[in-house]
Design an enzyme around this catalytic site. Structure first.
Site, PDB file in Angstrom:
ATOM      1  N   LYS A 490       0.365  -0.619  -0.050  1.00  0.00           N
ATOM      2  CA  LYS A 490      -0.190  -0.180   0.328  1.00  0.00           C
ATOM      3  C   LYS A 490       0.617   0.913   0.095  1.00  0.00           C
ATOM      4  O   LYS A 490       2.218   1.057   0.255  1.00  0.00           O
ATOM      5  CB  LYS A 490      -0.605   0.201   1.017  1.00  0.00           C
ATOM      6  CG  LYS A 490      -0.289  -0.049   2.162  1.00  0.00           C
ATOM      7  CD  LYS A 490      -0.916  -0.156   3.434  1.00  0.00           C
ATOM      8  CE  LYS A 490       0.062  -0.360   5.097  1.00  0.00           C
ATOM      9  NZ  LYS A 490      -0.992  -1.166   5.978  1.00  0.00           N
ATOM     10  N   ARG A 586     -11.292   0.333  13.982  1.00  0.00           N
ATOM     11  CA  ARG A 586     -11.215   1.373  12.952  1.00  0.00           C
ATOM     12  C   ARG A 586     -11.396   0.262  11.827  1.00  0.00           C
ATOM     13  O   ARG A 586     -12.568   0.819  12.281  1.00  0.00           O
ATOM     14  CB  ARG A 586      -8.937   0.808  12.497  1.00  0.00           C
ATOM     15  CG  ARG A 586      -8.163   1.684  11.199  1.00  0.00           C
ATOM     16  CD  ARG A 586      -7.320   1.704  10.611  1.00  0.00           C
ATOM     17  NE  ARG A 586      -6.323   0.992  10.278  1.00  0.00           N
ATOM     18  CZ  ARG A 586      -5.418   0.292   9.950  1.00  0.00           C
ATOM     19  NH1 ARG A 586      -4.410   1.701  10.249  1.00  0.00           N
ATOM     20  NH2 ARG A 586      -5.271  -0.709   9.480  1.00  0.00           N
ATOM     21  N   HIS A 615      -5.847  -6.855  13.115  1.00  0.00           N
ATOM     22  CA  HIS A 615      -4.839  -6.465  12.928  1.00  0.00           C
ATOM     23  C   HIS A 615      -4.440  -5.887  14.675  1.00  0.00           C
ATOM     24  O   HIS A 615      -5.267  -5.705  15.486  1.00  0.00           O
ATOM     25  CB  HIS A 615      -4.949  -4.800  11.858  1.00  0.00           C
ATOM     26  CG  HIS A 615      -3.574  -3.933  11.883  1.00  0.00           C
ATOM     27  ND1 HIS A 615      -2.367  -4.966  11.991  1.00  0.00           N
ATOM     28  CD2 HIS A 615      -4.021  -2.993  11.635  1.00  0.00           C
ATOM     29  CE1 HIS A 615      -1.688  -3.950  11.416  1.00  0.00           C
ATOM     30  NE2 HIS A 615      -2.303  -2.735  11.352  1.00  0.00           N
ATOM     31  N   ARG A 672       1.108 -10.615   7.204  1.00  0.00           N
ATOM     32  CA  ARG A 672       0.809  -9.569   6.629  1.00  0.00           C
ATOM     33  C   ARG A 672       2.270  -8.933   6.856  1.00  0.00           C
ATOM     34  O   ARG A 672       2.700  -7.894   8.116  1.00  0.00           O
ATOM     35  CB  ARG A 672       0.030  -9.048   6.945  1.00  0.00           C
ATOM     36  CG  ARG A 672      -0.984  -9.501   7.017  1.00  0.00           C
ATOM     37  CD  ARG A 672      -2.762  -9.007   6.362  1.00  0.00           C
ATOM     38  NE  ARG A 672      -2.601  -7.614   7.785  1.00  0.00           N
ATOM     39  CZ  ARG A 672      -3.289  -8.661   8.956  1.00  0.00           C
ATOM     40  NH1 ARG A 672      -4.016  -9.944   9.068  1.00  0.00           N
ATOM     41  NH2 ARG A 672      -3.085  -8.111  10.253  1.00  0.00           N
ATOM     42  N   TYR A 714      13.007  32.539   5.369  1.00  0.00           N
ATOM     43  CA  TYR A 714      11.273  32.804   5.985  1.00  0.00           C
ATOM     44  C   TYR A 714      10.823  32.738   7.565  1.00  0.00           C
ATOM     45  O   TYR A 714      12.163  31.159   7.989  1.00  0.00           O
ATOM     46  CB  TYR A 714      10.112  31.716   6.108  1.00  0.00           C
ATOM     47  CG  TYR A 714       9.612  31.653   3.662  1.00  0.00           C
ATOM     48  CD1 TYR A 714       9.684  33.323   3.455  1.00  0.00           C
ATOM     49  CD2 TYR A 714       9.890  30.238   3.453  1.00  0.00           C
ATOM     50  CE1 TYR A 714       9.391  32.813   2.012  1.00  0.00           C
ATOM     51  CE2 TYR A 714       9.747  30.245   1.846  1.00  0.00           C
ATOM     52  CZ  TYR A 714       9.239  31.370   1.725  1.00  0.00           C
ATOM     53  OH  TYR A 714       9.097  31.600   0.367  1.00  0.00           O
ATOM     54  N   CYS A 762      11.827  25.285   3.862  1.00  0.00           N
ATOM     55  CA  CYS A 762      11.059  26.017   2.552  1.00  0.00           C
ATOM     56  C   CYS A 762       9.968  24.959   2.170  1.00  0.00           C
ATOM     57  O   CYS A 762      10.474  23.268   1.198  1.00  0.00           O
ATOM     58  CB  CYS A 762      11.465  26.691   1.636  1.00  0.00           C
ATOM     59  SG  CYS A 762      12.363  28.304   2.192  1.00  0.00           S
ATOM     60  N   MET A 763       9.285  25.158   0.557  1.00  0.00           N
ATOM     61  CA  MET A 763       8.317  23.821  -0.092  1.00  0.00           C
ATOM     62  C   MET A 763       9.325  23.092  -0.764  1.00  0.00           C
ATOM     63  O   MET A 763       9.410  22.137  -0.947  1.00  0.00           O
ATOM     64  CB  MET A 763       7.376  25.202  -0.875  1.00  0.00           C
ATOM     65  CG  MET A 763       6.271  24.107  -1.811  1.00  0.00           C
ATOM     66  SD  MET A 763       5.339  24.559  -3.107  1.00  0.00           S
ATOM     67  CE  MET A 763       4.409  25.915  -1.580  1.00  0.00           C
ATOM     68  N   ASP A 764      10.567  23.889  -1.371  1.00  0.00           N
ATOM     69  CA  ASP A 764      11.487  23.190  -2.812  1.00  0.00           C
ATOM     70  C   ASP A 764      12.896  23.085  -2.287  1.00  0.00           C
ATOM     71  O   ASP A 764      14.007  22.534  -3.209  1.00  0.00           O
ATOM     72  CB  ASP A 764      11.154  23.706  -3.883  1.00  0.00           C
ATOM     73  CG  ASP A 764       9.646  23.645  -4.358  1.00  0.00           C
ATOM     74  OD1 ASP A 764       9.097  22.939  -4.368  1.00  0.00           O
ATOM     75  OD2 ASP A 764       9.462  25.149  -4.411  1.00  0.00           O
TER      76      ASP A 764
HETATM   77  C1  LIG Z   1      -0.108  -2.007   7.102  1.00  0.00           C
HETATM   78  C2  LIG Z   1      -1.357  -2.568   7.521  1.00  0.00           C
HETATM   79  C3  LIG Z   1       0.147  -4.624   7.521  1.00  0.00           C
HETATM   80  C4  LIG Z   1       2.002  -4.063   7.740  1.00  0.00           C
HETATM   81  O1  LIG Z   1       2.182  -3.236   8.381  1.00  0.00           O
HETATM   82  P1  LIG Z   1       3.449  -3.436   9.275  1.00  0.00           P
HETATM   83  O2  LIG Z   1       3.625  -2.946  10.440  1.00  0.00           O
HETATM   84  O3  LIG Z   1       3.572  -2.422   8.184  1.00  0.00           O
HETATM   85  O4  LIG Z   1       4.203  -4.458   8.886  1.00  0.00           O
HETATM   86  C5  LIG Z   1      -0.477  -5.351   7.897  1.00  0.00           C
HETATM   87  N1  LIG Z   1      -1.985  -5.096   8.582  1.00  0.00           N
HETATM   88  C6  LIG Z   1      -2.860  -4.333   8.324  1.00  0.00           C
HETATM   89  C7  LIG Z   1      -4.306  -4.326   8.383  1.00  0.00           C
HETATM   90  C8  LIG Z   1      -1.998  -2.859   7.593  1.00  0.00           C
HETATM   91  O5  LIG Z   1      -2.883  -2.086   6.914  1.00  0.00           O
END
Ligand SMILES: *Cc1c(COP(=O)(O)O)cnc(C)c1O
Length: 819
Positions: A490, A586, A615, A672, A714, A762-764
């Site tokens: 992701k 969540r 999770h 995961r 700035y 700054c921005m850039d």
């Molecule tokens: C991002 C995510 C993970 C991975 O988590 P890490 O801490 O980066 O290993 C696993 N499960 C879900 C649902 C996530 O959103």
């Protein structure tokens, strides 16, 4: 000639013929399915490694035309591959090694075997250059020095070669004996001994003893006397030696001192009672040592001293890495400045061919220099190679390749020089292509690379693909056998570049990928990713695309399930993943939803739940262990309930990167992996074992000298308490350089030294204090990387590594490399 019949193969390996088709000779050996170039004459060894299994690629290779296989398990292969010759052996790797040893035994040219902790590849390349006027040298391509790489290297030996140089690398006991039998060096070079691969050995003495096994049959061994452990081992072995030293008088070649002058090191030495001096075109210690190893060998062989200096002057640093860069109009460049010989070209073409197909495959190639082959033959071979690797467009640069242009088919264009090509370069003629740029150094192809990279600004994120694979394997080694692996890609693969990372993961056969949004999944599919992909947050309006691109949604609420079911056709099957909320609060179902959830699912049998998961909210912190354990218990109970209600089994998974490390007993069916893959370890306990993947770099745009009391940037926040030297660097918060790094909170690295941010970001761009650092316009600045870690930087501004990684803006170009 490199040729072998199937009957010889059987005799050499002692294998069992499963099936024999009319014999056609073996010309190419293949161990990596991605590197197939000429199916006819290719023999594939299905090797089972710790993380991959060659047997899984048999079908694909058979379809591509390969007809000769060495396998370990023969189950029903004859029936599956009726036209193939198949040999079954105990170990495919040992069979490969036996074939190489057999091949080697037919040649009687001098062969130099090189081992040691550092410098093997460079000395090998340099020696090949230094010897090449007299000798036609065959050598290991790149650092092909492993149990698989050495046999493939030695297989290149051919009747026209007059000298062989092969390197041997080991990581544990017992390996060198095997490499010795394949290389059978007549001369040896032991470069040095350091701490690489220490974990495979009891101590350094044991490591030296193992390495010495390469030299069992050599007539003469070259080494540097100053390496005491090596010296002791050679003495004990009784092997005749030729030594050099920086200060020990007993050496055959003794240095008397050295001075640095500009970009050169001038060394004075005595050899056979006479004093001489030599200019080495490098000043760093490692390069000088590598040059002195080479000098020792050349002197012993009686090379003329004038010729020696002449050749030494032309030595070039060896570019070890092959880079893949984003370029204009959706193109990708593979930039390979490694030696432009046939073996190097072949490896680079392998890499080109292993990229999923997107647009054309283009090769920009210069004349090949110093091949020792007649031009006719050389360019016929180059043409065959490009054809076999499906190069669709060839741009040849240089008088020789131009003269042989008619040998190449398809879309071709030839230019006499790089300058001529650049004059006529029109960016509009390149679109969505994978372009391999491969030129001998004198052609200055870096100008072509620059032309392909629209220089927005000098800020790049370098992604080390080898480190990524290392980290992947580290986590894999923690998994029970049979536990599946889902990798989270992701947020642009945590900022590292989705398609490139996903492509690598696909090759390394992870089981699942996960992205946050449907569009991310679509983009992966469009780049040729075929792995199953879970989408964690599918919005109701993206469901049609989800189906179209075979993406599997995470379903976390009754509303989302109803939306999904409304788009599902009765006669199509669908896969979904159910998210359970066990305390993160969540996304996810709770037990109250179950009656309605399973009622809906029961009425839609075409929708199959392939996994259920949850999770952990605090897997990385011991402080939350009680809570994590409660979540783990809850999940097990709820998941069991899900299975019971559905009436079938499904994958259950809950661990993220930190969970894999801290709760190994809860791996269940799948884990995961996220941040750990990218080289950051949130629990702290594993950081040592991981390798940093990303390095963010920029450059200095301007240097200023300011007086005490003046201000910078700035709001005049940066106040000079003394006279200062300030560098303006080309990165700002729009690139992802957090504004919280303002006013000394952040530091960058310039020439290995830390320079604090002065004033507001700054921005850039932003300004850093380089007082006392020899900084100049155009110098490289490391914003984060192995020496300035994300973990430290995150702590400095009270955030987490995840945020710094994913904040690197997409306008920052990604460069992918592997050694
Ligand atoms: C991002 C995510 C993970 C991975 O988590 P890490 O801490 O980066 O290993 C696993 N499960 C879900 C649902 C996530 O959103």
């Amino acid at each position: 000639m490199r040729m072998l019949t199937f009957h010889q193969l059987q005799a050499i390996t002692g294998g069992t013929l499963v099936q024999l088709q009319p014999d056609s000779p073996v010309v190419h050996l293949l161990t990596d399915s991605r590197k197939l170039s000429q199916p006819a004459g290719t023999l594939f060894f299905a090797i089972r490694g710790r993380h991959n299994d060659g047997h899984l690629y048999l079908e694909q290779l058979y379809k591509q035309g390969v007809r000769q296989f060495v396998v370990e398990d023969p189950t029903d292969l004859a029936g599956l591959y009726p036209e193939a010759s198949i040999l079954q052996v105990q170990s495919s790797l040992e069979a490969l090694q036996a074939v190489a040893a057999w091949h080697r035994a037919q040649f009687h040219v001098p062969v130099l075997g090189i081992t040691g902790s550092n410098g093997k590849t460079i000395v090998k390349e340099w020696l090949a250059q230094l010897l090449s006027p007299e000798e036609l040298v065959v050598k290991s391509p790149r650092s092909y020095n492993s149990q698989i790489g050495v046999p493939l290297s030695v297989w290149q030996l051919d009747t026209n070669h007059t000298f062989g140089i092969f390197e041997a690398g080991i990581s544990q006991l017992g390996e060198m004996q095997k490499l010795q039998q394949i290389i059978r060096p007549t001369f040896g070079l032991f470069t040095n001994i350091g701490s690489a691969h220490d974990e495979g050995f009891k101590d350094q003495n044991q490591k030296v003893a193992e390495k010495m096994k390469l030299f069992g049959e050599v007539e003469l061994l070259f080494y540097c006397l100053d390496h005491k452990l090596i010296h002791n081992a050679v003495q004990a072995s009784g092997i005749p030696a030729f030594t050099w030293s920086r200060h020990l008088p007993g050496a055959d070649l003794l240095m008397l001192g050295s001075t640095v002058s500009g970009h050169k090191t001038i060394v004075n030495y005595t050899f056979r009672g006479e004093q001489h001096s030599l200019a080495i075109p490098f000043t760093d210690e490692a390069s000088v040592e590598n040059a002195l190893h080479s000098l020792a060998i050349l002197l012993q062989r009686g090379t003329n001293l004038t010729a020696l200096q002449d050749r030494m002057d032309r030595l070039q640093p060896v570019a070890m890495r092959l880079e893949m860069k984003e370029a204009i109009n959706g193109c990708y460049l593979i930039d390979d400045t490694y030696n432009n010989d046939l073996a190097g070209l072949s490896i680079a073409l392998d890499l080109l061919a292993s990229q999923p197909k997107r647009g054309r495959r283009t090769l920009i190639l210069s004349d090949l220099l110093e091949s020792g082959m007649p031009e006719e033959k050389l360019y016929s071979e180059v043409a065959a190679l490009t054809k076999a690797h499906q190069v669709e467009r060839l741009i040849g640069i240089g008088p020789t390749i131009q003269a042989h242009g008619s040998k190449f088919g398809g879309d071709t264009a030839f230019y006499a020089s790089t300058a001529e090509f650049l004059e006529q370069f029109n960016a509009g003629q390149f679109r969505n292509e994978m372009v391999l740029v491969k030129g001998a150094r004198v052609f200055g192809f870096e100008k072509i690379v620059q032309a392909f990279q629209q220089k927005v600004h000098g800020t790049v994120l370098e992604v080390n693909l080898d480190a990524l694979v290392h980290n992947l394997n580290h986590y894999r080694s923690k998994l029970a056998s049979g536990t599946k692996l889902m990798v989270m890609v992701k947020a642009f693969a945590y900022g590292s570049g989705s398609f490139e990372v996903a492509n690598l993961l696909q090759f390394h056969r992870v089981d699942y990928l996960a992205v946050a949004y449907v569009d991310e999944g679509v983009s992966l599919r469009e780049h040729g990713i075929t792995l199953p992909i879970m989408v964690m947050n599918p919005s109701p309006d993206s469901l049609a695309k989800l189906h179209q691109f075979s993406l599997e949604p995470e379903i976390y609420s009754l509303e989302l399930l109803r939306d999904f079911l409304a788009t599902a056709q009765p006669d199509t099957s669908y896969k979904i993943h159910l998210k359970l909320d066990t305390g993160m609060h969540r996304l996810g179902f709770t037990e109250e939803d179950f009656d309605e959830l399973f009622d809906l699912l029961a009425r839609h049998p075409q929708v199959r739940v392939v996994s259920t998961f949850s999770h952990l909210a605090g897997a990385d912190e011991a402080l939350h262990d009680d809570f994590s354990k409660m979540q783990l218990q809850n999940f097990r109970a709820l998941a069991a309930e899900v299975e019971k209600r559905l009436g079938y089994t499904l994958l259950k998974h809950i661990l993220n990167s930190a969970g894999i490390v801290r709760f190994p007993e809860h791996q269940l069916d799948m884990v995961r992996l996220g941040i750990g893959l990218y080289g950051v370890e949130s629990t702290g306990s594993e950081q040592e074992a991981l390798q940093p993947v990303s390095t963010l770099k920029t450059t200095i745009s301007q240097i200023k000298h300011i007086r005490q009391g003046e201000t910078v940037g700035y709001s005049r926040k940066g106040i000079a308490d003394t006279d200062k030297t300030i560098a303006t660097i080309a990165i700002g918060y729009a690139d992802g350089y957090d504004r919280r790094f303002s006013n000394g909170a952040g530091e960058v690295l310039i020439h290995g030294r830390r320079a604090p941010v002065i004033g507001n970001v700054c921005m850039d761009m932003c300004m850093v204090d380089v007082t006392g650092i020899p900084a100049a316009v155009g110098d490289e600045v490391t914003v984060f990387g192995p020496q300035l870690t994300l973990v430290e930087l995150a702590q400095r501004i009270g955030t987490i590594s995840y945020e710094l990684l994913t904040n690197v803006s997409t306008r920052v170009k990604r460069i992918f490399f592997s050694e």
